[in-house]
Design a protein around this motif. Structure first.
Motif, PDB file in Angstrom:
ATOM      1  N   ASP A 335     -26.081 -11.803  43.767  1.00 35.45           N
ATOM      2  CA  ASP A 335     -25.704 -10.610  42.774  1.00 35.45           C
ATOM      3  C   ASP A 335     -26.662 -11.713  41.338  1.00 35.45           C
ATOM      4  O   ASP A 335     -26.673 -11.497  40.214  1.00 35.45           O
ATOM      5  CB  ASP A 335     -24.748 -10.584  42.759  1.00 35.45           C
ATOM      6  CG  ASP A 335     -23.709  -9.854  43.617  1.00 35.45           C
ATOM      7  OD1 ASP A 335     -24.421  -8.907  44.508  1.00 35.45           O
ATOM      8  OD2 ASP A 335     -22.929 -10.693  43.920  1.00 35.45           O
ATOM      9  N   LEU A 336     -27.439 -12.486  41.852  1.00 43.73           N
ATOM     10  CA  LEU A 336     -28.297 -12.833  40.170  1.00 43.73           C
ATOM     11  C   LEU A 336     -29.274 -12.504  40.342  1.00 43.73           C
ATOM     12  O   LEU A 336     -29.430 -12.345  38.821  1.00 43.73           O
ATOM     13  CB  LEU A 336     -28.208 -14.229  40.180  1.00 43.73           C
ATOM     14  CG  LEU A 336     -27.924 -15.674  40.755  1.00 43.73           C
ATOM     15  CD1 LEU A 336     -27.932 -16.750  40.820  1.00 43.73           C
ATOM     16  CD2 LEU A 336     -26.491 -15.522  39.372  1.00 43.73           C
ATOM     17  N   ALA A 373     -38.447 -24.443  43.299  1.00 44.20           N
ATOM     18  CA  ALA A 373     -38.164 -24.718  42.399  1.00 44.20           C
ATOM     19  C   ALA A 373     -39.021 -23.782  41.505  1.00 44.20           C
ATOM     20  O   ALA A 373     -38.179 -23.194  40.010  1.00 44.20           O
ATOM     21  CB  ALA A 373     -39.506 -26.188  41.896  1.00 44.20           C
ATOM     22  N   LYS A 374     -40.372 -23.477  41.868  1.00 41.61           N
ATOM     23  CA  LYS A 374     -40.621 -22.462  40.336  1.00 41.61           C
ATOM     24  C   LYS A 374     -40.352 -21.222  40.918  1.00 41.61           C
ATOM     25  O   LYS A 374     -40.225 -20.432  39.692  1.00 41.61           O
ATOM     26  CB  LYS A 374     -42.329 -22.031  41.484  1.00 41.61           C
ATOM     27  CG  LYS A 374     -43.093 -21.416  40.656  1.00 41.61           C
ATOM     28  CD  LYS A 374     -42.913 -21.680  38.853  1.00 41.61           C
ATOM     29  CE  LYS A 374     -43.701 -22.918  38.847  1.00 41.61           C
ATOM     30  NZ  LYS A 374     -44.284 -23.044  37.122  1.00 41.61           N
ATOM     31  N   ALA A 375     -39.440 -20.530  42.459  1.00 41.14           N
ATOM     32  CA  ALA A 375     -38.916 -19.739  41.805  1.00 41.14           C
ATOM     33  C   ALA A 375     -36.913 -19.557  41.202  1.00 41.14           C
ATOM     34  O   ALA A 375     -36.593 -18.161  40.873  1.00 41.14           O
ATOM     35  CB  ALA A 375     -38.205 -19.032  43.581  1.00 41.14           C
ATOM     36  N   LYS A 376     -36.625 -20.780  41.184  1.00 39.10           N
ATOM     37  CA  LYS A 376     -35.194 -20.982  40.120  1.00 39.10           C
ATOM     38  C   LYS A 376     -35.963 -20.364  38.743  1.00 39.10           C
ATOM     39  O   LYS A 376     -34.976 -20.155  38.187  1.00 39.10           O
ATOM     40  CB  LYS A 376     -34.877 -22.444  41.397  1.00 39.10           C
ATOM     41  CG  LYS A 376     -34.830 -22.450  42.453  1.00 39.10           C
ATOM     42  CD  LYS A 376     -33.983 -23.740  42.059  1.00 39.10           C
ATOM     43  CE  LYS A 376     -32.783 -24.114  43.144  1.00 39.10           C
ATOM     44  NZ  LYS A 376     -32.427 -25.479  43.629  1.00 39.10           N
ATOM     45  N   LYS A 381     -35.604 -17.266  34.328  1.00 40.73           N
ATOM     46  CA  LYS A 381     -36.129 -16.843  32.657  1.00 40.73           C
ATOM     47  C   LYS A 381     -36.277 -15.260  33.500  1.00 40.73           C
ATOM     48  O   LYS A 381     -35.101 -14.997  31.530  1.00 40.73           O
ATOM     49  CB  LYS A 381     -37.430 -16.960  33.400  1.00 40.73           C
ATOM     50  CG  LYS A 381     -37.915 -18.095  32.667  1.00 40.73           C
ATOM     51  CD  LYS A 381     -39.586 -17.947  32.940  1.00 40.73           C
ATOM     52  CE  LYS A 381     -39.852 -19.999  32.002  1.00 40.73           C
ATOM     53  NZ  LYS A 381     -41.356 -19.958  32.388  1.00 40.73           N
ATOM     54  N   LYS A 382     -36.074 -14.904  34.333  1.00 44.91           N
ATOM     55  CA  LYS A 382     -34.797 -13.197  34.403  1.00 44.91           C
ATOM     56  C   LYS A 382     -34.054 -13.119  33.814  1.00 44.91           C
ATOM     57  O   LYS A 382     -33.748 -11.912  33.430  1.00 44.91           O
ATOM     58  CB  LYS A 382     -35.197 -12.756  35.678  1.00 44.91           C
ATOM     59  CG  LYS A 382     -36.009 -11.396  36.105  1.00 44.91           C
ATOM     60  CD  LYS A 382     -36.284 -11.401  37.436  1.00 44.91           C
ATOM     61  CE  LYS A 382     -36.256  -9.707  37.566  1.00 44.91           C
ATOM     62  NZ  LYS A 382     -37.164  -9.218  36.508  1.00 44.91           N
ATOM     63  N   ARG A 383     -33.072 -13.821  34.461  1.00 48.19           N
ATOM     64  CA  ARG A 383     -31.664 -13.755  33.635  1.00 48.19           C
ATOM     65  C   ARG A 383     -31.633 -14.024  32.373  1.00 48.19           C
ATOM     66  O   ARG A 383     -30.377 -13.952  32.280  1.00 48.19           O
ATOM     67  CB  ARG A 383     -30.611 -14.853  34.855  1.00 48.19           C
ATOM     68  CG  ARG A 383     -31.102 -14.204  36.632  1.00 48.19           C
ATOM     69  CD  ARG A 383     -29.413 -14.699  36.724  1.00 48.19           C
ATOM     70  NE  ARG A 383     -28.220 -14.619  36.696  1.00 48.19           N
ATOM     71  CZ  ARG A 383     -27.511 -15.061  36.343  1.00 48.19           C
ATOM     72  NH1 ARG A 383     -27.843 -16.955  35.505  1.00 48.19           N
ATOM     73  NH2 ARG A 383     -26.502 -14.529  35.917  1.00 48.19           N
ATOM     74  N   LYS A 384     -32.392 -14.855  31.497  1.00 45.98           N
ATOM     75  CA  LYS A 384     -31.633 -14.845  29.865  1.00 45.98           C
ATOM     76  C   LYS A 384     -31.972 -13.682  29.586  1.00 45.98           C
ATOM     77  O   LYS A 384     -32.651 -12.815  29.431  1.00 45.98           O
ATOM     78  CB  LYS A 384     -32.745 -15.912  29.237  1.00 45.98           C
ATOM     79  CG  LYS A 384     -32.363 -17.062  30.251  1.00 45.98           C
ATOM     80  CD  LYS A 384     -33.359 -18.177  29.194  1.00 45.98           C
ATOM     81  CE  LYS A 384     -33.485 -20.044  30.697  1.00 45.98           C
ATOM     82  NZ  LYS A 384     -33.784 -20.748  30.225  1.00 45.98           N
TER      83      LYS A 384
END
Length: 384
Positions: A335-336, A373-376, A381-384
């Motif tokens: 759910d992220l 790693a790039k996806a993480k 960044k998207k969640r900030k």
């Protein structure tokens, strides 16, 4: 009697494979099992099938088995999985570990000249050129277990390669194809995990919902059947009765049909070139009222376009896409991120990648790890 090792024995493919062994005890014998951390299921499998050795993912899982009184040898981690794949007594290895973690064990089975029965599509997606090179080098065989690739494999028996014009990989469309009014941005993981036809693990079920599974199957088919991307097409077939189609140069087509159950392609891979009796219920053609086919909508399911783009971009691009997709699917299941973010983030990762060397399995795994790693990074960044 054929002796087999199973990589991923507690997953859906592994359990279906063991159901075949259970039903045909005079045909098959299990010599080794490899699982993750589901020690409860593995313990029951050990009791029933009495393998000579097993492997688990962690020391904690090993200790859990020891506490249950398991007395067979218990290996751990990737090295353990590779030893299961290379077991001296095994004639065939069912490679059903999910994700890129199945690559090295699959390669080890090839290097030890086992019959490789492949359900781990990532092996061919991430490093198909290398896998084919090693198969040729070690003079062994690989047979697909995926229902679609098994259908192609069955349909081309006795057909010359130059007579194949193209292949059609059929797709159920997942849970959302028949809901065009549904806003995919609002989709929950519970909705995405309700596949209409197949009982699969969570990762591949989400891939089916995004249709990334079909994109990955296109990449896999290119290496399995020595085809160009333009020769491979996806067609939506919601009934999942026709499992894939081969179009020949004279205009005729061959297809393989059956009720949707993984026992059929598993049994064929195990028993090839023979067939086992009564593996699944036959199709009742008198009750089969219609077979529907349509093109997938690339705007609604952009993962298909991404897979073709990766395939055309270079040898390690599919590895990057695979790594990124594993991370985005995992993030969605936690759910992220939203359902539609899976393809968006995968696209961003591909756009930022630059080709690297492809001389060894480490190079392909490095590309996969880079994508992961790039996806993480993008997810954070998207969640900030």
């Amino acid at each position: 009697m054929k002796k087999i090792s199973i990589l991923g024995s507690t997953g859906s493919i592994g359990q279906s494979t063991l159901s075949i062994v259970r039903d045909y005890p005079d045909q098959f014998n299990v010599v080794a099992l490899c699982a993750g951390q589901n020690t409860d299921v593995l313990f029951e499998q050990i009791k029933e099938f009495t393998p000579e050795v097993v492997s688990v993912q962690t020391e904690e899982a090993r200790n859990a088995l020891l506490n249950k009184g398991v007395t067979v040898d218990i290996l751990v981690g990737e090295n353990g999985a590779c030893e299961i794949a290379a077991h001296a007594k095994a004639d065939a290895v069912v490679c059903a570990i999910v994700g890129s973690s199945g690559l090295r064990p699959t390669l080890r089975a090839i290097e030890h000249q086992k019959e490789v029965l492949l359900a781990n599509k990532e092996s061919m997606v991430v490093s198909g050129a290398l896998m084919n090179q090693k198969i040729k080098e070690h003079q062994t065989v690989l047979r697909p277990i995926d229902s679609e690739h098994s259908a192609i494999f069955q349909s081309i028996q006795g057909t010359r390669h130059q007579d194949i014009r193209k292949i059609y990989l059929t797709a159920s469309g997942g849970p959302f194809f028949l809901q065009p009014e549904l806003d995919l941005q609002t989709v929950t993981k519970e909705q995405a995990l309700k596949h209409p036809n197949w009982n699969m693990g969570p990762k591949i079920t989400i891939d089916s919902a995004t249709m990334m599974n079909k994109g990955l199957e296109v990449i896999e088919a290119k290496w399995l059947f020595d085809l160009q991307a333009a020769q491979i097409e996806i067609v939506i077939h919601p009934q999942s009765i026709i499992h894939s189609i081969v179009e020949l140069i004279d205009g005729s087509s061959l297809c393989q049909m059956g009720v949707p159950h993984m026992r059929a392609p598993i049994a064929y891979a195990l028993s090839y070139p023979n067939r086992l009796e009564n593996v699944i219920e036959p199709v009742n053609f008198l009750e089969l009222t219609k077979l529907d086919f349509s093109k997938p909508d690339p705007k609604r399911f952009p993962s298909i376009t991404l897979a073709y783009a990766a395939l055309e971009s270079g040898p390690t691009y599919p590895a990057v896409l695979n790594g990124a997709n594993e991370e985005t699917v995992a993030a969605f299941l936690k759910d992220l991120i939203r359902f539609t973010d899976i393809a968006l983030i995968n696209d961003q990762v591909l756009q930022q990648y630059q080709e690297t060397a492809t001389s060894s399995i480490d190079d392909y795994l490095h590309a996969d790890a880079w994508g992961r790693a790039k996806a993480k990074e993008v997810i954070e960044k998207k969640r900030k």
